[in-house]
Write a protein that holds these residues in place. Structure first.
Motif, PDB file in Angstrom:
ATOM      1  N   GLY A   1     -11.229  -7.252  -3.451  1.00 29.52           N
ATOM      2  CA  GLY A   1     -10.179  -7.873  -4.362  1.00 29.52           C
ATOM      3  C   GLY A   1      -9.156  -8.373  -3.783  1.00 29.52           C
ATOM      4  N   ASP A   2      -8.401  -9.109  -4.138  1.00 31.82           N
ATOM      5  CA  ASP A   2      -7.081  -9.583  -3.427  1.00 31.82           C
ATOM      6  C   ASP A   2      -5.957  -8.482  -3.244  1.00 31.82           C
ATOM      7  OD1 ASP A   2      -7.038  -9.637  -6.564  1.00 31.82           O
ATOM      8  OD2 ASP A   2      -5.587 -11.040  -6.677  1.00 31.82           O
ATOM      9  N   SER A   3      -5.754  -7.531  -4.322  1.00 31.29           N
ATOM     10  CA  SER A   3      -4.747  -6.647  -4.018  1.00 31.29           C
ATOM     11  C   SER A   3      -5.402  -5.681  -3.027  1.00 31.29           C
ATOM     12  CB  SER A   3      -4.796  -5.741  -5.327  1.00 31.29           C
ATOM     13  OG  SER A   3      -3.693  -4.844  -5.195  1.00 31.29           O
ATOM     14  N   THR A   4      -6.583  -5.361  -3.074  1.00 35.97           N
ATOM     15  CA  THR A   4      -7.261  -4.472  -1.958  1.00 35.97           C
ATOM     16  C   THR A   4      -7.161  -5.040  -0.448  1.00 35.97           C
ATOM     17  OG1 THR A   4      -8.422  -3.564  -3.553  1.00 35.97           O
ATOM     18  CG2 THR A   4      -9.214  -2.992  -1.522  1.00 35.97           C
ATOM     19  N   PHE A   5      -7.462  -6.251  -0.577  1.00 39.34           N
ATOM     20  CA  PHE A   5      -7.360  -7.163   0.741  1.00 39.34           C
ATOM     21  C   PHE A   5      -6.038  -6.952   1.485  1.00 39.34           C
ATOM     22  CE2 PHE A   5      -6.699 -10.884   3.364  1.00 39.34           C
ATOM     23  CZ  PHE A   5      -7.524 -10.747   4.332  1.00 39.34           C
TER      24      PHE A   5
ATOM     25  N   ASN B   1       0.775  -1.127  -0.042  1.00 40.47           N
ATOM     26  CA  ASN B   1      -0.030  -0.084  -0.094  1.00 40.47           C
ATOM     27  C   ASN B   1       0.781   1.243  -0.119  1.00 40.47           C
ATOM     28  OD1 ASN B   1       0.826   0.594   2.738  1.00 40.47           O
ATOM     29  ND2 ASN B   1      -0.790  -0.643   3.620  1.00 40.47           N
ATOM     30  N   GLU B   2       0.366   2.199   0.153  1.00 44.55           N
ATOM     31  CA  GLU B   2       1.076   3.751  -0.085  1.00 44.55           C
ATOM     32  C   GLU B   2       1.861   3.981   0.925  1.00 44.55           C
ATOM     33  OE1 GLU B   2      -2.179   3.191  -0.852  1.00 44.55           O
ATOM     34  OE2 GLU B   2      -2.537   3.763  -2.965  1.00 44.55           O
ATOM     35  N   LYS B   3       1.420   3.605   2.021  1.00 36.44           N
ATOM     36  CA  LYS B   3       1.893   4.108   3.573  1.00 36.44           C
ATOM     37  C   LYS B   3       3.357   3.223   3.510  1.00 36.44           C
ATOM     38  CE  LYS B   3       1.459   4.005   8.566  1.00 36.44           C
ATOM     39  NZ  LYS B   3       2.539   3.044   9.010  1.00 36.44           N
TER      40      LYS B   3
ATOM     41  N   THR C   1      -3.842  -7.176  -9.767  1.00 37.98           N
ATOM     42  CA  THR C   1      -4.347  -5.975  -9.520  1.00 37.98           C
ATOM     43  C   THR C   1      -5.139  -5.334 -10.823  1.00 37.98           C
ATOM     44  OG1 THR C   1      -2.569  -5.275  -8.187  1.00 37.98           O
ATOM     45  CG2 THR C   1      -3.988  -3.639  -8.224  1.00 37.98           C
ATOM     46  N   ALA C   2      -6.300  -5.701 -11.080  1.00 35.70           N
ATOM     47  CA  ALA C   2      -6.666  -5.522 -12.508  1.00 35.70           C
ATOM     48  C   ALA C   2      -6.946  -4.104 -12.949  1.00 35.70           C
ATOM     49  CB  ALA C   2      -8.027  -6.624 -12.882  1.00 35.70           C
ATOM     50  N   MET C   3      -7.956  -3.624 -12.004  1.00 33.57           N
ATOM     51  CA  MET C   3      -8.454  -2.323 -12.232  1.00 33.57           C
ATOM     52  C   MET C   3      -7.466  -1.329 -12.874  1.00 33.57           C
ATOM     53  SD  MET C   3     -11.157  -0.520 -11.325  1.00 33.57           S
ATOM     54  CE  MET C   3     -11.547   1.240 -10.712  1.00 33.57           C
TER      55      MET C   3
ATOM     56  N   PRO D   1     -14.157 -13.398 -14.007  1.00 35.04           N
ATOM     57  CA  PRO D   1     -14.686 -14.067 -12.805  1.00 35.04           C
ATOM     58  C   PRO D   1     -15.596 -13.282 -11.676  1.00 35.04           C
ATOM     59  CG  PRO D   1     -12.353 -13.791 -12.577  1.00 35.04           C
ATOM     60  CD  PRO D   1     -12.906 -13.210 -14.019  1.00 35.04           C
ATOM     61  N   HIS D   2     -15.271 -12.183 -11.545  1.00 29.81           N
ATOM     62  CA  HIS D   2     -16.502 -11.271 -10.903  1.00 29.81           C
ATOM     63  C   HIS D   2     -17.787 -11.547 -10.834  1.00 29.81           C
ATOM     64  CE1 HIS D   2     -12.658  -9.690  -9.310  1.00 29.81           C
ATOM     65  NE2 HIS D   2     -12.741  -8.591  -9.999  1.00 29.81           N
ATOM     66  N   ARG D   3     -18.187 -11.525 -12.461  1.00 30.70           N
ATOM     67  CA  ARG D   3     -19.665 -11.631 -12.648  1.00 30.70           C
ATOM     68  C   ARG D   3     -20.341 -12.948 -11.882  1.00 30.70           C
ATOM     69  NH1 ARG D   3     -18.856 -11.201 -17.591  1.00 30.70           N
ATOM     70  NH2 ARG D   3     -19.670  -9.017 -17.741  1.00 30.70           N
TER      71      ARG D   3
ATOM     72  N   ASP E   1     -10.569 -13.095  -5.534  1.00 28.14           N
ATOM     73  CA  ASP E   1      -8.970 -13.355  -5.844  1.00 28.14           C
ATOM     74  C   ASP E   1      -8.579 -13.518  -7.369  1.00 28.14           C
ATOM     75  OD1 ASP E   1      -6.531 -13.854  -5.772  1.00 28.14           O
ATOM     76  OD2 ASP E   1      -6.563 -15.654  -4.712  1.00 28.14           O
ATOM     77  N   ASN E   2      -8.643 -12.450  -8.205  1.00 28.41           N
ATOM     78  CA  ASN E   2      -8.438 -12.809  -9.678  1.00 28.41           C
ATOM     79  C   ASN E   2      -6.846 -12.746  -9.970  1.00 28.41           C
ATOM     80  OD1 ASN E   2      -7.928 -10.367  -9.277  1.00 28.41           O
ATOM     81  ND2 ASN E   2      -9.345  -9.284 -10.871  1.00 28.41           N
ATOM     82  N   ARG E   3      -6.097 -12.949  -9.079  1.00 24.76           N
ATOM     83  CA  ARG E   3      -4.527 -13.008  -9.111  1.00 24.76           C
ATOM     84  C   ARG E   3      -3.940 -11.777  -9.738  1.00 24.76           C
ATOM     85  NH1 ARG E   3      -3.859 -16.089  -5.899  1.00 24.76           N
ATOM     86  NH2 ARG E   3      -2.071 -16.918  -6.304  1.00 24.76           N
TER      87      ARG E   3
ATOM     88  N   GLY F   1     -12.148  -1.638  -7.014  1.00 27.33           N
ATOM     89  CA  GLY F   1     -11.630  -2.465  -7.782  1.00 27.33           C
ATOM     90  C   GLY F   1     -12.370  -2.770  -9.081  1.00 27.33           C
ATOM     91  N   CYS F   2     -12.192  -3.732  -9.983  1.00 26.49           N
ATOM     92  CA  CYS F   2     -12.883  -3.859 -11.162  1.00 26.49           C
ATOM     93  C   CYS F   2     -14.244  -4.306 -10.685  1.00 26.49           C
ATOM     94  CB  CYS F   2     -12.527  -5.193 -11.970  1.00 26.49           C
ATOM     95  SG  CYS F   2     -10.931  -4.651 -13.104  1.00 26.49           S
ATOM     96  N   TYR F   3     -14.168  -4.898  -9.294  1.00 22.96           N
ATOM     97  CA  TYR F   3     -15.331  -5.533  -8.973  1.00 22.96           C
ATOM     98  C   TYR F   3     -16.561  -4.562  -8.208  1.00 22.96           C
ATOM     99  CZ  TYR F   3     -12.469  -5.039  -5.038  1.00 22.96           C
ATOM    100  OH  TYR F   3     -11.638  -4.544  -3.851  1.00 22.96           O
TER     101      TYR F   3
HETATM  102  C1  TPP Z   1      -5.695   4.540  -1.507  1.00 18.10           C
HETATM  103  C2  TPP Z   1      -5.979   4.058  -2.960  1.00 18.10           C
HETATM  104  N1  TPP Z   1      -4.988   3.369  -3.350  1.00 18.10           N
HETATM  105  C3  TPP Z   1      -5.329   3.192  -4.805  1.00 18.10           C
HETATM  106  C4  TPP Z   1      -6.484   3.232  -5.723  1.00 18.10           C
HETATM  107  C5  TPP Z   1      -6.389   2.956  -6.997  1.00 18.10           C
HETATM  108  N2  TPP Z   1      -7.151   1.244  -6.836  1.00 18.10           N
HETATM  109  C6  TPP Z   1      -8.404   1.098  -7.238  1.00 18.10           C
HETATM  110  S1  TPP Z   1      -8.920  -0.292  -6.991  1.00 18.10           S
HETATM  111  C7  TPP Z   1      -7.414  -0.828  -7.016  1.00 18.10           C
HETATM  112  C8  TPP Z   1      -6.954  -2.065  -6.693  1.00 18.10           C
HETATM  113  C9  TPP Z   1      -7.664  -3.302  -7.473  1.00 18.10           C
HETATM  114  O1  TPP Z   1      -7.163  -4.593  -7.412  1.00 18.10           O
HETATM  115  P1  TPP Z   1      -7.876  -5.776  -6.758  1.00 18.10           P
HETATM  116  O2  TPP Z   1      -8.319  -5.504  -5.173  1.00 18.10           O
HETATM  117  O3  TPP Z   1      -7.102  -7.001  -6.882  1.00 18.10           O
HETATM  118  O4  TPP Z   1      -9.272  -5.635  -7.508  1.00 18.10           O
HETATM  119  P2  TPP Z   1      -9.392  -6.088  -9.312  1.00 18.10           P
HETATM  120  O5  TPP Z   1      -9.464  -4.702  -9.676  1.00 18.10           O
HETATM  121  O6  TPP Z   1      -8.313  -6.905  -9.601  1.00 18.10           O
HETATM  122  O7  TPP Z   1     -10.613  -6.824  -9.517  1.00 18.10           O
HETATM  123  C10 TPP Z   1      -6.330   0.444  -6.767  1.00 18.10           C
HETATM  124  C11 TPP Z   1      -4.952   0.054  -6.830  1.00 18.10           C
HETATM  125  C12 TPP Z   1      -7.474   3.835  -4.810  1.00 18.10           C
HETATM  126  N3  TPP Z   1      -8.701   3.897  -5.222  1.00 18.10           N
HETATM  127  N4  TPP Z   1      -7.139   4.011  -3.510  1.00 18.10           N
END
Ligand code: TPP
Lengths: 593, 193
Positions: A416-420, A56-58, A448-450, A350-352, A444-446, A370-372
């Motif tokens: 999402g996986d990256s967000t988790f 994450n950013e921190k 950071t899609a969005m 896969p989110h659908r 978990d789509n493996r 995220g995309c979801y």
């Molecule tokens: C604090 C912050 N950092 C970055 C973002 C940009 N951002 C939006 S969604 C996302 C991650 C999405 O990845 P994931 O959770 O894996 O979901 P996916 O898109 O793969 O479905 C990011 C980095 C944000 N909105 N807020």
């Protein structure tokens, strides 16, 4: 002499090039539009610059801080809201200062092209009392990296390079140099008074910061980053960043004070400029950041009285705001009420599957980013709440605690996986600690899609393309105390539904990991498109409710676009008439009641 | 206002709008023009509206976006998108439009109808070349070359040398598809007005 090399670059590519040319040694960040392509381009110079995606950013900010504290030239990249996450170290690093240069890149998104808000991060630079530079095109994006590094080391301070979507994503011509300086610094001796911020040390640093800001004000007055262009003296415009380009477009004859360094502001230069011209405007996107400071210095200017403070500016808005005239554009299409074209989950996403099941179960859904998040749009219409990264988990607990079992049984958090990994894990720890009982779905789509498919700790790959330990989400979730953990293919709708029913009913916290690769990275996917037999299709439209762009409805029948369809079956599983075929074979799914 | 030329390329995410606009801006740069280009794309990877401005001038170009109503050439990869942006053209400007329908989500999910008589509505508003570029590309062997077919047609309208276009396309597309894309460009270039 060799002709200087010219290339047409985006602002983000130019920042990356600047990082290389001006000697950045360590770069960290977390993806986020419009900043993501900066590090994706720094990788081009990975033989010279170490770079990484952080969780994450921190964490990214602190990684870069470590490098800067120990004498390395470093940078950190993030979107505007990322700085909220990194705000804690941000404010205190401003006290310490640095050994090696530290450039903080904040990519703001006026107009919210792909963000949840349009906060103006220039306020952060003023808030933390650090210098800020704002480039207006790609050449400046590269040059200002050099300036930022120079200012950082000369004044012993982190420097913010603030860019916006337009400067990040626009392309313009840049002259390249090949003059990367060498850093001859040695590993520094201990300097606790400066780099350990206990109150006694911080109090001393606070005074030094004040002096530093005064010196920076002088610098700003004399800096070539702040340029006066005196032309017609009837009208003067004070501006920053991309707005400068818009102004040159529509007011080529006006006198302009272009501010490339916007914190601290060169107030004497501004005063002198306003005295030179008859009428002076401040044209800046978003907040009246410069305007308020100028006005409180007792200088007369016109700003937000005419210039909008919401959304992006552009040449026509500025022209209209100042002259009351336009370019003769008339919108005759509006009355046709064309269907909109919102972004949508890809065919085969896969989110659908998850949303189709949640909709069927009438779940109330606390969502995340995220995309979801696209599951909020019709026809899936499946999200109730969403605010920022990580909140999908923590809000779920809050809702449950405020209500009773009847609510908890229908309540699901999705993330999402990256967000988790970014910030959902702490919420989950809280959920176990404070005895929540809801169900969290990790989609978990493996990847950071969005933001364009970046690696993260659970993909097993680094930004620099190396293999690394692959964070095991199942083990992680178990380790924080979740006993009920299921992993399921989100396209296996019957299995997913069965698991969700059980877990939602259970009055214990559960995590369901819906695992399947994002269609855009799934190289093994066979992509065998479906077909619809028009004889069997009754035109009931049940399949259309899954919201897939590969489907269309013509002559009262569903049609599948073979170019787009991946054969994921989510639509076919909705059909009660067995009208879908694949490879010529009819698809019969048992009725899922 | 300056005599900067403004091109707007629009389409649906995944159709190659960005590649087409990269090619055009590269060509303009190689021909000695100052160039700026800007695009906004939807959040997701597929299916959203995508638009890209490309501006070029022998003198300096300032804004990366062109003011509304000052577009000199519009190229659209999908006809509904062509109609959506048509008012942005100058009255005497020309549009190159792919006669291709891609239902947006509100249509494909059965919520609303696709606008009828799109071609007619475009032609009522501006001069336009509307043809089935996707069929041309399909016949050549790959519908994904549609964007290059359309680039070929646009090339006829712009003041750059044909060789420069071909040189840039060769450098831009995947090596295996060079031949196909050059053919696609030539087919587009042949379109009659
Ligand atoms: C604090 C912050 N950092 C970055 C973002 C940009 N951002 C939006 S969604 C996302 C991650 C999405 O990845 P994931 O959770 O894996 O979901 P996916 O898109 O793969 O479905 C990011 C980095 C944000 N909105 N807020």
């Amino acid at each position: 002499m060799e002709k200087p090399k010219k290339k047409i670059l985006t602002g983000n590519e130019a920042i990356a090039r600047g990082a290389y040319e001006y000697g950045i040694e360590v770069a960290a960040g977390y993806p986020g539009t419009p900043s993501s392509e900066i590090l994706e381009n720094v990788v081009l110079y990975k033989d010279h610059v170490y770079c990484q995606w952080s969780p994450n950013e921190k964490v990214a900010f602190e990684t870069a801080t470590g490098a800067a504290f120990s004498g390395r030239r470093s940078m950190v990249t993030m979107k505007h809201v990322g700085l909220n996450v990194a705000a804690d170290p941000f404010f205190t690093v401003a006290y310490s200062g640095i050994e090696g240069a530290f450039v903080i890149i904040s990519a703001d998104d006026p107009g919210m092209h792909s963000s949840q808000n349009e906060q103006d991060n220039r306020n952060y630079a003023k808030f933390a009392k650090i210098p800020m530079l704002e480039p207006s095109d790609s050449q400046e994006a590269k040059d200002f990296m050099g300036e930022a590094i120079k200012i950082s080391e000369e004044f012993d301070t982190p420097v913010m390079l603030r860019v916006t979507t337009r400067t990040c994503h626009s392309k313009s011509i840049v002259t390249l140099n090949d003059t990367r300086p060498e850093n001859k610094k040695e590993f520094p001796p201990r300097q606790s008074q400066k780099y350990v911020m206990i109150p006694a040390h911080a109090k001393k640093r606070r005074l030094i910061m004040k002096e530093r800001l005064e010196k920076l004000s002088k610098y700003s007055e004399e800096s070539k980053l702040n340029v006066e262009e005196i032309n017609d003296k009837e009208i003067g415009i004070i501006t920053n960043g991309i707005s400068y380009q818009y102004i040159k477009e529509v007011f080529p004859k006006a006198s302009v004070l272009k501010l490339g360094m916007t914190n601290p502001l060169p107030m004497q230069k501004i005063r002198k400029f306003t005295e030179t011209v008859k009428k002076c405007y401040v044209v800046e996107e978003l907040d009246p950041f410069m305007e308020e400071q100028i006005k409180s210095a007792g200088i007369k200017v016109i700003g937000k009285e005419v210039i909008p403070e919401i959304g992006e500016l552009n040449p026509e808005i500025i022209y209209k705001s100042i002259t009351g005239k336009d370019f003769g554009y008339t919108n005759t299409v509006a009355e046709l009420k064309l269907p909109t074209r919102p972004p949508a989950l890809c065919p085969g996403c896969p989110h659908r599957g998850v949303y189709v099941v949640l909709k069927k179960l009438k779940a109330r859904v606390s969502g995340d980013i995220g995309c979801y998040t696209l599951g909020v749009l019709p026809p899936l219409s499946s999200l109730d709440w969403q605010v920022c990264m990580g909140a999908g988990v923590s809000m779920t607990l809050g809702i449950e605690k405020g209500w009773d079992e009847n609510v908890a049984e229908k309540l699901v958090g999705v993330i999402g996986d990256s967000t988790f990994i970014h910030s959902g894990i702490t919420g989950l720890i809280d959920m176990v600690y404070n005895k929540g009982t809801s169900t969290i779905i990790i989609m978990d789509n493996r990847i950071t899609a969005m933001t364009g498919r970046q690696e993260h700790p659970a993909t097993g790959k680094t930004l620099m393309g190396e293999e690394t330990h692959e964070l095991n989400l199942v083990e992680l979730v178990k380790a924080v105390g979740i006993k009920n953990v299921e992993v399921v293919d989100p396209l296996d709708l019957p299995e997913l539904e069965k698991i969700l029913k059980t877990e939602m009913a259970r009055r214990e916290p559960s995590v369901v990991i819906t695992r399947r690769k994002c269609v855009l990275i799934d190289k093994e996917l066979k992509r065998i498109p479906l077909e619809v037999d028009p004889e069997k299709c009754t035109g009931c439209k049940l399949c259309l409710a899954v919201g897939c762009l590969a489907l269309s409805f013509e002559d009262k029948k569903t049609k599948v676009d073979p170019m787009l369809c991946t054969g994921c079956m989510v639509c076919a599983r909705q059909c009660n008439f067995g009208a879908f075929k694949q490879n010529g074979t009819y698809l019969e799914f048992k009725k899922q009641k | 206002m300056s005599d900067t030329k403004n091109v707007l390329i629009v389409g649906v995410g995944g159709q190659g709008v960005i590649t087409a606009s990269e090619i055009l801006s590269e060509v303009a740069m190689l021909e000695g023009y100052d160039v700026k280009k800007s695009e906004i794309h939807g959040m997701s990877q597929r299916g959203g509206s995508v638009s890209s401005h490309i501006r070029f001038n022998k003198e300096k170009v300032y804004s990366p976006t062109a003011p509304e109503g000052t577009i000199d050439f519009l190229m659209s990869f999908e006809k509904l998108e062509g109609l959506r942006w048509i008012d942005h053209l100058r009255q005497d400007a020309v549009a190159v439009i792919n006669d291709y329908r891609w239902d947006p989500l509100p249509v494909s999910s059965g919520q609303v109808e696709y606008t009828p008589e799109v071609e007619k509505k475009i032609k009522e508003r501006r001069k336009a070349i509307i043809y089935k570029a996707s069929d041309v590309a399909s016949k050549l062997g790959n519908i994904r070359a549609t964007n290059i077919v359309l680039v070929g047609t646009l090339a006829k309208l712009l003041p750059f040398k044909k060789e420069t276009w071909i040189e840039v396309i060769k450098n831009r597309v995947p090596p295996k598809t060079i031949e196909l894309n050059i053919k696609a460009f030539e087919e587009g270039f042949k379109q009659e007005f």
